[in-house]
Design an enzyme around this catalytic site. Structure first.
Site, short mmCIF file in Angstrom:
data_model
loop_
_atom_site.label_atom_id
_atom_site.label_comp_id
_atom_site.label_asym_id
_atom_site.label_seq_id
_atom_site.Cartn_x
_atom_site.Cartn_y
_atom_site.Cartn_z
N HIS A 18 -6.43 -1.84 4.64
CA HIS A 18 -6.26 -0.81 3.60
C HIS A 18 -5.77 -1.46 2.31
CE1 HIS A 18 -5.46 3.60 2.59
NE2 HIS A 18 -5.05 2.92 1.51
N HIS A 20 -7.13 -1.49 -1.97
CA HIS A 20 -8.09 -1.04 -2.97
C HIS A 20 -8.49 -2.20 -3.87
CE1 HIS A 20 -7.66 3.39 -2.27
NE2 HIS A 20 -6.53 2.96 -1.70
N HIS A 216 -7.80 8.97 3.63
CA HIS A 216 -6.43 9.01 3.14
C HIS A 216 -5.86 10.38 3.53
CE1 HIS A 216 -7.53 5.65 0.52
NE2 HIS A 216 -6.27 5.55 0.14
N GLU A 219 -0.29 10.94 3.33
CA GLU A 219 0.46 9.98 2.49
C GLU A 219 1.53 10.76 1.75
OE1 GLU A 219 -0.23 6.61 -1.01
OE2 GLU A 219 -1.86 8.01 -0.56
N HIS A 240 -2.64 5.68 5.72
CA HIS A 240 -1.22 6.05 5.58
C HIS A 240 -0.78 6.91 6.78
CE1 HIS A 240 -1.08 4.31 1.57
NE2 HIS A 240 -2.20 4.98 1.29
N ASP A 298 -2.30 -2.01 0.03
CA ASP A 298 -2.76 -0.83 -0.71
C ASP A 298 -3.22 -1.19 -2.13
OD1 ASP A 298 -3.45 1.80 -1.06
OD2 ASP A 298 -1.40 2.55 -1.29
#
Length: 362
Positions: A18, A20, A216, A219, A240, A298
């Site tokens: 995970h 980005h 997602h 979170e 998450h 992340d």
């Protein structure tokens, strides 16, 4: 919390699921590209840009998302820049000891054609979401060749842009044998799929076409968002998922199903997703219950973090041991979206590096 502070918490090969791509761009690259393209940034030096882009103290998810507006316009719509950030991403991960990584991004947010309206202030050009995916794939392939770290893509749908989702799943299908391994849904968790059926249709198509799915959920949103991700969108992994613990029945059910949770400790503190006190983090419960989860960065550019800083945090505040680091990385490999034959090779690499028998179960 940077990797400069002391030796690595875990200096063996790692798997990251995970992260980005657009949240992992080097500040130097942003400044370089902006200069080459004649695009103005809110600050002229790397140091000033870094200060503007980094979240230093616990904030809100909205504040965190606002950081992207400082630099995305410099990268979006530029062939050279898109390929470069993908290549450099692999180099960075290789230096962090990551041997396999799944990087996610929304192709529409890096495009400047066929996107209406474009998120960033861009002139229309010839970079469609399809071209973006191809450029990222090229960068990843060249990076893998140079640095021996394998990188694959997860394409993100955005909750506030349901009209993009069908195109995202079609791109997943088109590139499923060329670097793209899954679809994701990211963004504001208050926008549910009942109100935005475009996402549901895209994920139904993903199920029909055997495209892997992560979402997602939980979170900053409640456990009900996790429930929707699993039951409506048929998520195979949860991005998450901290707030799953608010629904003990759901949590127990997902433990039983061996659902994989993509945990991001430093991120969860700085976005306000969890209590800023790491000793009260939901991850402690997941660890105690031997849940299936991974550790991830992340958006390392925004959090000024590395894989090692996330590992250091859980070692220092949550009593993680080398044994637990091995367990979570093997679970990450087992839960990754590679084809089975490639997954076996990855697991073999980890077992060998960890001096473990392949039959070992935790």
């Amino acid at each position: 919390m940077s990797e400069k502070s002391g030796k690595p918490a875990f200096d063996k090969p790692k798997v990251e699921l995970h992260v980005h791509l657009d949240g992992a761009i080097r500040i130097k690259t942003i400044v370089d590209v902006a200069k080459r393209r004649g695009i103005s940034l809110p600050a002229s030096s790397e140091e000033e840009m870094s200060q503007m882009c980094v979240v230093h103290e616990p904030a809100t998810l909205t504040e965190f998302l606002g950081k992207f507006s400082h630099f995305m316009h410099a990268i979006a719509g530029d062939r050279e820049a898109i390929k470069r950030i993908a290549y450099e991403f692999v180099e960075t991960k290789a230096k962090e000891g990551v041997i396999y990584v799944e990087a996610r991004y929304c192709p529409h947010l890096l495009a400047n054609k066929g996107v209406d309206p474009l998120e960033w202030d861009q002139k229309p050009g010839d970079i469609t979401p399809d071209v973006v995916v191809d450029l990222v794939n090229q960068g990843f392939k060249e990076g893998e060749k140079a640095f021996k770290t394998k990188a694959r893509s997860i394409l993100c749908c955005m909750r506030h842009k349901p009209n993009w989702s069908i195109e995202v799943v079609e791109l997943c299908k088109k590139y499923c044998k060329d670097g793209v391994v899954a679809i994701d849904l990211a963004g504001d968790e208050s926008l549910n799929c009942e109100s935005y059926p475009g996402h549901r249709r895209a994920f139904e198509e993903a199920v029909r076409s055997e495209v892997h799915r992560t979402v997602h959920a939980g979170e900053v949103g409640s456990a009900s968002v996790v429930k929707e991700a699993v039951e409506v969108l048929k998520a195979e992994r949860i991005g998450h998922g901290y707030h799953t613990l608010e629904d003990p029945v759901l949590y127990k059910q997902l433990l039983k199903q061996n659902m994989h949770f993509e945990m991001c400790p430093i991120s969860s503190r700085l976005t306000g997703a969890c209590d800023p006190d790491f000793t009260k983090h939901p991850l402690i419960t997941f660890k105690k219950d031997k849940a299936n989860y991974s550790l991830n960065t992340d958006d390392p550019t925004i959090f000024d973090s590395t894989m090692n800083s996330d590992y250091q945090v859980v070692q220092k505040y949550m009593d993680f041991t080398e044994e637990e680091f091995k367990r979570l990385n093997i679970n990450a490999a087992k839960s990754c979206f590679l084809p089975e034959n490639e997954k076996k090779v990855l697991l073999h690499q980890l077992y060998k590096a960890y001096d473990m028998l392949e039959s070992t179960s935790f």
